[in-house]
Each structure stands twice: as structure tokens, then as C-alpha cells.
Design an enzyme around this catalytic site. Sequence first.
Site, PDB file in Angstrom:
ATOM      1  N   THR A 191       0.760  -1.162   0.236  1.00 45.59           N
ATOM      2  CA  THR A 191       0.256   0.264  -0.095  1.00 45.59           C
ATOM      3  C   THR A 191       0.655   1.420   0.194  1.00 45.59           C
ATOM      4  O   THR A 191       1.795   1.623   0.500  1.00 45.59           O
ATOM      5  CB  THR A 191      -1.293   0.094   0.902  1.00 45.59           C
ATOM      6  OG1 THR A 191      -0.464  -0.186   2.094  1.00 45.59           O
ATOM      7  CG2 THR A 191      -2.228  -0.784   1.363  1.00 45.59           C
ATOM      8  N   GLU A 337      -5.874  -3.847   1.008  1.00 49.87           N
ATOM      9  CA  GLU A 337      -5.859  -4.796   1.712  1.00 49.87           C
ATOM     10  C   GLU A 337      -7.178  -5.713   2.045  1.00 49.87           C
ATOM     11  O   GLU A 337      -7.241  -6.589   2.806  1.00 49.87           O
ATOM     12  CB  GLU A 337      -5.789  -3.943   3.318  1.00 49.87           C
ATOM     13  CG  GLU A 337      -4.626  -3.647   3.733  1.00 49.87           C
ATOM     14  CD  GLU A 337      -4.114  -2.234   3.218  1.00 49.87           C
ATOM     15  OE1 GLU A 337      -5.403  -2.180   2.672  1.00 49.87           O
ATOM     16  OE2 GLU A 337      -4.023  -1.099   4.083  1.00 49.87           O
ATOM     17  N   LYS A 446     -11.828  18.809  11.038  1.00 46.47           N
ATOM     18  CA  LYS A 446     -12.638  19.666  11.993  1.00 46.47           C
ATOM     19  C   LYS A 446     -12.886  20.639  12.803  1.00 46.47           C
ATOM     20  O   LYS A 446     -11.798  21.752  13.309  1.00 46.47           O
ATOM     21  CB  LYS A 446     -12.076  18.645  13.325  1.00 46.47           C
ATOM     22  CG  LYS A 446     -13.322  17.429  14.257  1.00 46.47           C
ATOM     23  CD  LYS A 446     -12.312  16.199  15.566  1.00 46.47           C
ATOM     24  CE  LYS A 446     -13.348  16.186  15.953  1.00 46.47           C
ATOM     25  NZ  LYS A 446     -12.993  15.400  17.429  1.00 46.47           N
ATOM     26  N   TRP A 451     -17.305  17.041  12.441  1.00 49.57           N
ATOM     27  CA  TRP A 451     -16.636  17.313  10.913  1.00 49.57           C
ATOM     28  C   TRP A 451     -17.475  17.722   9.374  1.00 49.57           C
ATOM     29  O   TRP A 451     -18.553  17.640   9.753  1.00 49.57           O
ATOM     30  CB  TRP A 451     -16.828  15.424  11.107  1.00 49.57           C
ATOM     31  CG  TRP A 451     -15.779  14.890  12.363  1.00 49.57           C
ATOM     32  CD1 TRP A 451     -14.589  15.486  12.539  1.00 49.57           C
ATOM     33  CD2 TRP A 451     -15.551  12.935  12.452  1.00 49.57           C
ATOM     34  NE1 TRP A 451     -13.995  14.451  13.350  1.00 49.57           N
ATOM     35  CE2 TRP A 451     -14.117  13.044  13.128  1.00 49.57           C
ATOM     36  CE3 TRP A 451     -16.074  12.416  12.580  1.00 49.57           C
ATOM     37  CZ2 TRP A 451     -14.374  12.537  13.388  1.00 49.57           C
ATOM     38  CZ3 TRP A 451     -15.823  11.199  12.278  1.00 49.57           C
ATOM     39  CH2 TRP A 451     -14.646  10.963  13.328  1.00 49.57           C
TER      40      TRP A 451
HETATM   41  P1  AMP Z   1      -5.855   1.966  -2.050  1.00 52.87           P
HETATM   42  O1  AMP Z   1      -5.326   0.609  -1.292  1.00 52.87           O
HETATM   43  O2  AMP Z   1      -4.301   2.330  -2.873  1.00 52.87           O
HETATM   44  O3  AMP Z   1      -6.882   1.501  -3.248  1.00 52.87           O
HETATM   45  O4  AMP Z   1      -6.041   2.918  -1.070  1.00 52.87           O
HETATM   46  C1  AMP Z   1      -7.467   1.913  -0.827  1.00 52.87           C
HETATM   47  C2  AMP Z   1      -8.422   3.701  -0.259  1.00 52.87           C
HETATM   48  O5  AMP Z   1      -8.984   4.596  -1.233  1.00 52.87           O
HETATM   49  C3  AMP Z   1      -9.632   3.384   0.699  1.00 52.87           C
HETATM   50  O6  AMP Z   1      -9.162   3.460   2.027  1.00 52.87           O
HETATM   51  C4  AMP Z   1     -10.301   4.911   0.532  1.00 52.87           C
HETATM   52  O7  AMP Z   1     -10.314   5.780   1.196  1.00 52.87           O
HETATM   53  C5  AMP Z   1     -10.111   5.635  -0.959  1.00 52.87           C
HETATM   54  N1  AMP Z   1     -10.706   5.251  -2.085  1.00 52.87           N
HETATM   55  C6  AMP Z   1     -11.706   3.774  -2.464  1.00 52.87           C
HETATM   56  N2  AMP Z   1     -12.364   3.887  -3.416  1.00 52.87           N
HETATM   57  C7  AMP Z   1     -13.190   4.754  -2.677  1.00 52.87           C
HETATM   58  C8  AMP Z   1     -14.403   5.255  -2.988  1.00 52.87           C
HETATM   59  N3  AMP Z   1     -14.812   4.889  -4.624  1.00 52.87           N
HETATM   60  N4  AMP Z   1     -14.589   7.113  -2.335  1.00 52.87           N
HETATM   61  C9  AMP Z   1     -13.861   7.307  -1.762  1.00 52.87           C
HETATM   62  N5  AMP Z   1     -12.659   7.103  -1.104  1.00 52.87           N
HETATM   63  C10 AMP Z   1     -12.141   5.318  -1.496  1.00 52.87           C
END
Ligand code: AMP
Length: 552
Positions: A191, A337, A446, A451
Site C-alpha cells: 500500500t 488490504e 474538525k 466533522w
Molecule cells: P488503495 O488501497 O490504494 O486502493 O486505497 C484504498 C483507499 O482509497 C480507501 O481506504 C479509501 O480511502 C479510498 N477509496 C477507495 N475507493 C473509494 C471510493 N469509491 N470513494 C472514496 N474513497 C475511496
Amino acid sequence: MSNLKHGLMQDWPLLVHTVLDHASNWQGDREVVSRSIEGPIHRCTYSQLSVRSKKLASAAMSELGIKQGDVIATMAWNGYRHMEIWYGIMGLGAVVHTLNPRLFAEQLVYIANHAEDQWVFVDLTFVPIFEALQDKLPTVKGYIIMTDKAHMPADTKLKNAICYEDLLEAGNETFQWPTFDERTACGMCYTSGTTGNPKGVVYTHRSNVLHAMASCMGDAMSFSSRDNILPVVPMFHANAWSLAFSGPMSGANMIMPGAQMDGASIYELLDAEKVSLTAAVPTVWLMLLQFLEENPDKMLPHLERVIIGGAACPESMMKIFEEKYGVNVLHAWGMTEMSPLGTIGSRRGGMEDMSAADWWQTQLKQGRPPYSIEMKITDENDKILPHDGKAFGRLKVRGPAISSAYFKGDGSENFADDGWFDTGDVSTIDDNGYMQITDRAKDVIKSGGEWISSIEIENIAVGHPLVVEAAVIGLPHPKWDERPLLVIVKKPDCEVDGQELLDFLQGKIAKWWMPDAVAFVDELPHTATGKISKLTLRKTFKDYVLPTGDAG
Ligand code: AMP
């Protein structure tokens, strides 16, 4: 009692090579169409891909000495050779570690060393990256350049450089996939965490097969052999959202875009290959929609569904796809994850009476979890919050395709003993079970103890016709602790001022959510997976003083 030990179902391990076997045996003539790095479009069938994957597995063992448990890296675009490596290396029992070329050099070095990568399969595009880094990668024994003899760079400085097609020649197509425990590691992806070092996520054969089956379900991505799937999302971004498993599993044709993801190139494939379903982060769709706007004669007659995830899908984007082009948008949320699918916004049965306006608001949310994902929102004391669409709290998940820990035990504070993984996202869940992301916990603003959802303001702001991209960050404020700043990239050669944008937000968000100021920038910083990097943006604006900052 003891009789129940006999006459049970077969203990048939869920190994990923069974996906390709099935595609080859029962959908053998369906195609993998790739825009090759060398130039032309390449076509092969699942039968051919299966034979080549076996040859690769056999050659990897006999020529490179790769064995079960070895970690083998790839740095490659979506294409047929990447799929052959995917199945060949996983199938022999080793682990495919997809490296994201968009990471900074020092992150790549950290990741490859932490994973202890043994060999690297590399697309021609990325050879210079490893020529520069190889001295810092002591575990890597050599590099397989993913091309044929004719295109091998004559003067490469890579150590032990091998031509991919030469390696394949040495393989044996009668190779038999070994059988082993389905809980064996087969994939790895780091990640791109915004704080601290990147963390390794390790997938198993079982988790990938179960996840692919869940992804195919009707209320999830709903794949079939009638689909032509274009994964624009790269295989190095959370397994291309599983499409390189779920596509062959359902027998769909796969259209692989290679290195070209600009609007014109993606449109060309959508049209020529009659793509029915495609998937990518919003920034990719911005490029496609811009291309379509500049070419009003071009439409999307074949495209039925587009999966948008990785970052929130703005309402304006969903509207254009749905209303102008008749394409159904499935808004999805997931994480590396989680293999990665967590929720997806298809329409649930029992909601037929919902008004069009209410469905539209629901469709904008990130959706519902498919079978195999448990999900809850909790407050700071781990108390479960109601599904009323209003209460928002930390989003937690567990299931068979969700990490139980990071590789080598890093960052274990995110994993509870009872399996619940704290996603770091803050969200609501409504009474129909549709989850909506409010923010990353660390991006939440905040103000006066309440929020403010930066995502919601951003999504409305990009609906302004002269705005290309928008981001909202919290800046320190003497009275309210934090107040929002709206940062805008406007369309080139257009004039728009801050007040006009604030007027545009008026009535669409709560009064106290109204940004205290608007700043214009030429471009926003993005992470390696295409998300707006709020961390970088906060650094850029760390000395910015809000006009209300002296209000006291
Ligand atoms: P990754 O592991 O790089 O795909 O990142 C995952 C993170 O991307 C999640 O924990 C979210 O914060 C963000 N994320 C993924 N899909 C969305 C979505 N449809 N809307 C808003 N945030 C998203």
C-alpha cells in the site's frame, strides 16, 4: 458422529491456476487482446495463454531455479505477458509481487528489499528504472525483459538480463501444475501509505479465488462470458481490482490497455473491441470524458457499465456517463488490504419503489458489501453506530479476503484480535445498507468539534462547469481549530473567481461547511494510485493564512 468424516465433499484446493484451467477448457476461444508495448495490438486465446503460462512456469523452475515461496516481482502494464507471469508464477507456488512504477525511487528500493524480490519481470518501458536502481537491490538475481529477441535493448546495463520470449522457449508446455495448500501465499502488493513506510499485503490462493467469485456475483460486478472487459486499473493497483482473476473465471474477453491510458487510446479500445465493462479511478475517466467532449461525434454505444473506485466518483462524472452516454456507473470502494473489493453500488432488490431522485443520491454512495465481507461503523470507543445514513464513524471490515496483518508484522495496530480491520476510512451506512465514505480519518476536518466531509465538498465543486479538479483541506484556525480551504484546478483559458465557486456551493452544503477561502493551482498532487495527495497539499499550504484566520 464419526460417520460424518466420510462421504464429504472433495477437498479441492482453491488454487489460482484452476481459474485459467477453467477458462482454457471451457472458454478456450475467448480472447485476451493487448495493446503491446512494442506497438501493435496482440490477440491470443485463453487456450494459448494457458499453454504459455505453463511454459513460463516450467522455464522459471528449470532455467531460473524459482521454487515455491520465492517472491518474484513484476513491473509491467496490463498485457498478455503480465497475465502469463501472473498465472505461471502463482501456479508453480511462488509469489507475484506487483511493483507500482509510479512510486518514488526510494519507495521502490524499500519495497523490493522488504519483500526480498528474487527476480524481476520488467516491461521495456521500465528498464531504465532498474538500470538506475539495481545496485540497491541485493536480493534480485536478474531481470527478465518482457519482449522478444527483435525488441531486446542491445545495450541494456541490467545484470543477468534475459529475453522473456527466449525464456519461454525453454519451457515445457506439458508442465503439470503442482497441488498444495490453498492457504499458500501467491501475491503481494504494497500500500502506498501516506505516512511511514509502505506496508506489504500478502494474498493467498484461497483469498484470490474466493474474492474473484464474490466479485462476479450479480449484485457485485456481474461478469459473464458475454462481457468484453477493459481493466484500465493496472495489475499493480490492488490486483487490477481482481479483474485478471474474475475476467477469466467468467470467460469474458479481456482487453488490456498496455501503457496508453489517455482518453483517445482508451476510447479507441472501447470502440474497436466493443467493450461492455471497464474499470478505473476517476482521474482516468476525466481524461476520457474530456476527449469525448472535444470529439462530439464519438459516443459509447457498446459500453454498458463502468466501475469507478479508488477515490470518490463526483456526481458530475456519474451524470455525464449515465445521462449523456447511457452507461451505468457502479461506484465501488475497496482497499489493497481487501483484495480489494469492499462495497459496490448496484441496485438492491426491494428498492423498486424508490424515487429516481432518491436512487440517484443512493447511487452516489460507495455501495453495499457482497457476500464474504462483514462491515460495521463504530465510534471512538468501538461502539457500533446505527445504519441511519447520518451517524458516521470508523469503518471496520473482516472476511476471508481481508488481510490479517501486514507482511512481517508491520503496522499491526490496524488489526484487532477478533479480525476486525480498521480501514482508516470514516463513513455512514444508510438503512438500505449503502455505505458512504465521508473522509480518510486523517483527512477529516474538525471545525468547532464537528466533522466536515472534504469529499462531499470536492464532489460538488467539480460539478462547476469550469472546474477540472477540486480538493478540500483543513487549515488551522484560532477560533474553530480547523476551517476548510478549497483548492481548485480550473479549465485552461477560462476565468472564474473564488466567490463564484463559493456561490455555486451555496445551498448545496451546510452553511458552516462553506470553505473560508478558495485557492487556484495549476495541478493537484496525486499519489501513485491516482488519488489526490492531501498530505502533499497540506504541506504546500502549510503557511497559508485563511482570511478568517485573524477573526479571533
Ligand atoms: P488503495 O488501497 O490504494 O486502493 O486505497 C484504498 C483507499 O482509497 C480507501 O481506504 C479509501 O480511502 C479510498 N477509496 C477507495 N475507493 C473509494 C471510493 N469509491 N470513494 C472514496 N474513497 C475511496
